[in-house]
Design a protein around this motif. Sequence first.
Motif, PDB file in Angstrom:
ATOM      1  N   ILE A 107       3.164   1.057  -5.292  1.00  0.00           N
ATOM      2  CA  ILE A 107       2.894   2.514  -4.944  1.00  0.00           C
ATOM      3  C   ILE A 107       1.478   2.844  -6.083  1.00  0.00           C
ATOM      4  O   ILE A 107       0.568   3.368  -5.674  1.00  0.00           O
ATOM      5  CB  ILE A 107       3.919   3.605  -5.630  1.00  0.00           C
ATOM      6  N   ALA A 108       1.501   1.963  -6.957  1.00  0.00           N
ATOM      7  CA  ALA A 108       0.365   2.103  -7.743  1.00  0.00           C
ATOM      8  C   ALA A 108      -1.004   1.330  -7.128  1.00  0.00           C
ATOM      9  O   ALA A 108      -1.860   1.971  -7.244  1.00  0.00           O
ATOM     10  CB  ALA A 108       0.580   1.368  -9.177  1.00  0.00           C
ATOM     11  N   ASP A 109      -0.724   0.348  -6.382  1.00  0.00           N
ATOM     12  CA  ASP A 109      -1.651  -0.063  -5.668  1.00  0.00           C
ATOM     13  C   ASP A 109      -2.166   0.733  -4.597  1.00  0.00           C
ATOM     14  O   ASP A 109      -3.372   0.905  -4.356  1.00  0.00           O
ATOM     15  CB  ASP A 109      -1.010  -1.579  -5.081  1.00  0.00           C
ATOM     16  N   TYR A 110      -1.252   1.296  -3.711  1.00  0.00           N
ATOM     17  CA  TYR A 110      -1.568   2.494  -2.763  1.00  0.00           C
ATOM     18  C   TYR A 110      -2.576   3.638  -3.366  1.00  0.00           C
ATOM     19  O   TYR A 110      -3.539   3.684  -2.726  1.00  0.00           O
ATOM     20  CB  TYR A 110      -0.378   3.061  -2.404  1.00  0.00           C
ATOM     21  N   LEU A 111      -2.093   3.997  -4.675  1.00  0.00           N
ATOM     22  CA  LEU A 111      -2.763   5.216  -5.174  1.00  0.00           C
ATOM     23  C   LEU A 111      -4.122   4.665  -5.543  1.00  0.00           C
ATOM     24  O   LEU A 111      -5.389   5.201  -5.544  1.00  0.00           O
ATOM     25  CB  LEU A 111      -2.318   5.672  -6.568  1.00  0.00           C
ATOM     26  N   THR A 112      -4.331   3.575  -6.039  1.00  0.00           N
ATOM     27  CA  THR A 112      -5.605   2.791  -6.656  1.00  0.00           C
ATOM     28  C   THR A 112      -6.638   2.479  -5.343  1.00  0.00           C
ATOM     29  O   THR A 112      -7.800   2.555  -5.381  1.00  0.00           O
ATOM     30  CB  THR A 112      -5.230   1.577  -7.274  1.00  0.00           C
TER      31      THR A 112
ATOM     32  N   ARG B  79     -14.844   6.858   4.174  1.00  0.00           N
ATOM     33  CA  ARG B  79     -14.126   7.968   5.178  1.00  0.00           C
ATOM     34  C   ARG B  79     -12.713   7.284   5.544  1.00  0.00           C
ATOM     35  O   ARG B  79     -11.736   8.337   5.641  1.00  0.00           O
ATOM     36  CB  ARG B  79     -14.940   8.100   6.639  1.00  0.00           C
ATOM     37  N   VAL B  80     -12.678   6.293   5.583  1.00  0.00           N
ATOM     38  CA  VAL B  80     -11.167   5.495   6.140  1.00  0.00           C
ATOM     39  C   VAL B  80     -10.681   4.466   4.965  1.00  0.00           C
ATOM     40  O   VAL B  80     -11.701   3.754   4.606  1.00  0.00           O
ATOM     41  CB  VAL B  80     -11.294   5.137   7.436  1.00  0.00           C
ATOM     42  N   VAL B  81      -9.484   4.460   4.961  1.00  0.00           N
ATOM     43  CA  VAL B  81      -9.024   3.266   3.921  1.00  0.00           C
ATOM     44  C   VAL B  81      -7.760   2.714   4.454  1.00  0.00           C
ATOM     45  O   VAL B  81      -6.866   3.728   5.219  1.00  0.00           O
ATOM     46  CB  VAL B  81      -8.730   3.859   2.502  1.00  0.00           C
ATOM     47  N   GLU B  82      -7.585   1.552   4.483  1.00  0.00           N
ATOM     48  CA  GLU B  82      -6.434   0.814   5.072  1.00  0.00           C
ATOM     49  C   GLU B  82      -5.595   0.422   4.214  1.00  0.00           C
ATOM     50  O   GLU B  82      -5.995  -0.240   3.166  1.00  0.00           O
ATOM     51  CB  GLU B  82      -6.850  -0.182   5.978  1.00  0.00           C
ATOM     52  N   ILE B  83      -4.251   0.585   4.237  1.00  0.00           N
ATOM     53  CA  ILE B  83      -3.282  -0.003   3.269  1.00  0.00           C
ATOM     54  C   ILE B  83      -2.068  -0.385   3.990  1.00  0.00           C
ATOM     55  O   ILE B  83      -1.618   0.250   5.043  1.00  0.00           O
ATOM     56  CB  ILE B  83      -2.825   1.424   2.266  1.00  0.00           C
ATOM     57  N   PRO B  84      -1.550  -1.370   3.164  1.00  0.00           N
ATOM     58  CA  PRO B  84       0.042  -2.046   3.895  1.00  0.00           C
ATOM     59  C   PRO B  84       0.946  -1.154   3.769  1.00  0.00           C
ATOM     60  O   PRO B  84       0.831  -0.507   2.802  1.00  0.00           O
ATOM     61  CB  PRO B  84       0.160  -3.449   2.720  1.00  0.00           C
ATOM     62  N   ALA B  85       1.611  -1.093   4.871  1.00  0.00           N
ATOM     63  CA  ALA B  85       2.721   0.010   4.995  1.00  0.00           C
ATOM     64  C   ALA B  85       3.986  -0.467   4.379  1.00  0.00           C
ATOM     65  O   ALA B  85       4.540  -1.596   4.203  1.00  0.00           O
ATOM     66  CB  ALA B  85       2.920   0.162   6.571  1.00  0.00           C
ATOM     67  N   SER B  86       4.672   0.665   3.806  1.00  0.00           N
ATOM     68  CA  SER B  86       6.056   0.710   3.380  1.00  0.00           C
ATOM     69  C   SER B  86       6.710   2.033   3.819  1.00  0.00           C
ATOM     70  O   SER B  86       5.871   2.961   3.919  1.00  0.00           O
ATOM     71  CB  SER B  86       6.395   0.187   1.950  1.00  0.00           C
ATOM     72  N   ASN B  87       7.923   2.165   3.679  1.00  0.00           N
ATOM     73  CA  ASN B  87       8.523   3.488   4.075  1.00  0.00           C
ATOM     74  C   ASN B  87       8.171   4.430   3.049  1.00  0.00           C
ATOM     75  O   ASN B  87       7.797   5.627   3.328  1.00  0.00           O
ATOM     76  CB  ASN B  87      10.108   3.283   3.958  1.00  0.00           C
TER      77      ASN B  87
ATOM     78  N   LYS C 171       5.407   4.483   1.037  1.00  0.00           N
ATOM     79  CA  LYS C 171       4.006   4.735   1.278  1.00  0.00           C
ATOM     80  C   LYS C 171       3.618   5.797   2.458  1.00  0.00           C
ATOM     81  O   LYS C 171       2.877   6.681   2.361  1.00  0.00           O
ATOM     82  CB  LYS C 171       3.318   3.596   1.511  1.00  0.00           C
ATOM     83  N   LYS C 172       4.627   5.589   3.462  1.00  0.00           N
ATOM     84  CA  LYS C 172       4.325   6.459   4.672  1.00  0.00           C
ATOM     85  C   LYS C 172       4.920   7.775   4.273  1.00  0.00           C
ATOM     86  O   LYS C 172       4.231   8.754   4.484  1.00  0.00           O
ATOM     87  CB  LYS C 172       5.351   5.787   5.733  1.00  0.00           C
TER      88      LYS C 172
ATOM     89  N   SER D  17      -7.511  13.814  -8.527  1.00  0.00           N
ATOM     90  CA  SER D  17      -6.925  12.972  -9.269  1.00  0.00           C
ATOM     91  C   SER D  17      -5.599  12.589  -8.705  1.00  0.00           C
ATOM     92  O   SER D  17      -4.972  13.373  -8.257  1.00  0.00           O
ATOM     93  CB  SER D  17      -6.742  13.738 -10.609  1.00  0.00           C
ATOM     94  N   LEU D  18      -5.502  11.279  -8.660  1.00  0.00           N
ATOM     95  CA  LEU D  18      -4.215  10.639  -8.351  1.00  0.00           C
ATOM     96  C   LEU D  18      -3.653   9.925  -9.620  1.00  0.00           C
ATOM     97  O   LEU D  18      -4.389   9.090 -10.153  1.00  0.00           O
ATOM     98  CB  LEU D  18      -4.449   9.511  -7.209  1.00  0.00           C
ATOM     99  N   LYS D  19      -2.407  10.350 -10.174  1.00  0.00           N
ATOM    100  CA  LYS D  19      -2.028   9.647 -11.443  1.00  0.00           C
ATOM    101  C   LYS D  19      -0.612   9.299 -11.167  1.00  0.00           C
ATOM    102  O   LYS D  19       0.090   9.876 -10.747  1.00  0.00           O
ATOM    103  CB  LYS D  19      -2.053  10.819 -12.606  1.00  0.00           C
ATOM    104  N   ARG D  20      -0.271   7.738 -11.466  1.00  0.00           N
ATOM    105  CA  ARG D  20       0.936   7.228 -11.210  1.00  0.00           C
ATOM    106  C   ARG D  20       1.751   7.818 -12.876  1.00  0.00           C
ATOM    107  O   ARG D  20       1.360   7.448 -13.730  1.00  0.00           O
ATOM    108  CB  ARG D  20       0.748   5.695 -11.257  1.00  0.00           C
ATOM    109  N   VAL D  21       2.973   8.197 -12.538  1.00  0.00           N
ATOM    110  CA  VAL D  21       3.758   8.506 -13.532  1.00  0.00           C
ATOM    111  C   VAL D  21       4.771   7.601 -13.973  1.00  0.00           C
ATOM    112  O   VAL D  21       4.951   7.235 -14.852  1.00  0.00           O
ATOM    113  CB  VAL D  21       4.418   9.912 -13.263  1.00  0.00           C
ATOM    114  N   SER D  22       5.637   7.532 -13.059  1.00  0.00           N
ATOM    115  CA  SER D  22       6.919   6.348 -13.086  1.00  0.00           C
ATOM    116  C   SER D  22       6.175   4.989 -12.769  1.00  0.00           C
ATOM    117  O   SER D  22       5.847   4.890 -11.835  1.00  0.00           O
ATOM    118  CB  SER D  22       8.033   6.935 -12.395  1.00  0.00           C
ATOM    119  N   ARG D  23       6.517   4.017 -13.750  1.00  0.00           N
ATOM    120  CA  ARG D  23       6.084   2.751 -13.557  1.00  0.00           C
ATOM    121  C   ARG D  23       7.179   1.877 -13.506  1.00  0.00           C
ATOM    122  O   ARG D  23       8.262   2.180 -14.083  1.00  0.00           O
ATOM    123  CB  ARG D  23       5.183   2.275 -14.512  1.00  0.00           C
ATOM    124  N   PRO D  24       7.274   0.414 -13.040  1.00  0.00           N
ATOM    125  CA  PRO D  24       8.372  -0.458 -13.185  1.00  0.00           C
ATOM    126  C   PRO D  24       8.588  -0.599 -14.557  1.00  0.00           C
ATOM    127  O   PRO D  24       9.991  -0.763 -14.704  1.00  0.00           O
ATOM    128  CB  PRO D  24       7.598  -1.654 -12.454  1.00  0.00           C
ATOM    129  N   GLY D  25       7.851  -0.493 -15.390  1.00  0.00           N
ATOM    130  CA  GLY D  25       8.151  -0.966 -16.866  1.00  0.00           C
ATOM    131  C   GLY D  25       8.955   0.405 -17.589  1.00  0.00           C
ATOM    132  O   GLY D  25       9.499   0.170 -18.612  1.00  0.00           O
TER     133      GLY D  25
END
Length: 130
Positions: A5-10, A21-29, A31-32, A74-82
Amino acid sequence: MTDPIADYLTRVRNAIMAKHRVVEIPASNVKKDITKILFEKGYILNYKFEDDGPQGTIKIALKYDAQNTSAIKSLKRVSRPGMRKYTGYREMPRVINGLGIAIVSTSKGVMTDKEATAEKVGGEVLCYVY
């Protein structure tokens, strides 16, 4: 990859800074689901799920105004794996006093903070968007 999820936001954040204009991201449920929320709330112009290969990709068309300023400030990740951040529906965070959204993963699916409060369900706060 430890935090997709952090990779998606980054990836979205980097595309905005580079004025793509367009960004490609590997998919997961998850992320969708996040992409659908961003589209419904008007932060992105459009999206497309492509099922090529084992994982598939998400193509996101970013939204800019006439002055070439992005709709996403702004896009900010709140909950992290750690360090996971969970909240109940009564203590749901307010992003910029209600102008932004918090995306929450609940037992009823991924939704915004306002939807989670209306459903009276808490969960893991994934990110803040404004």
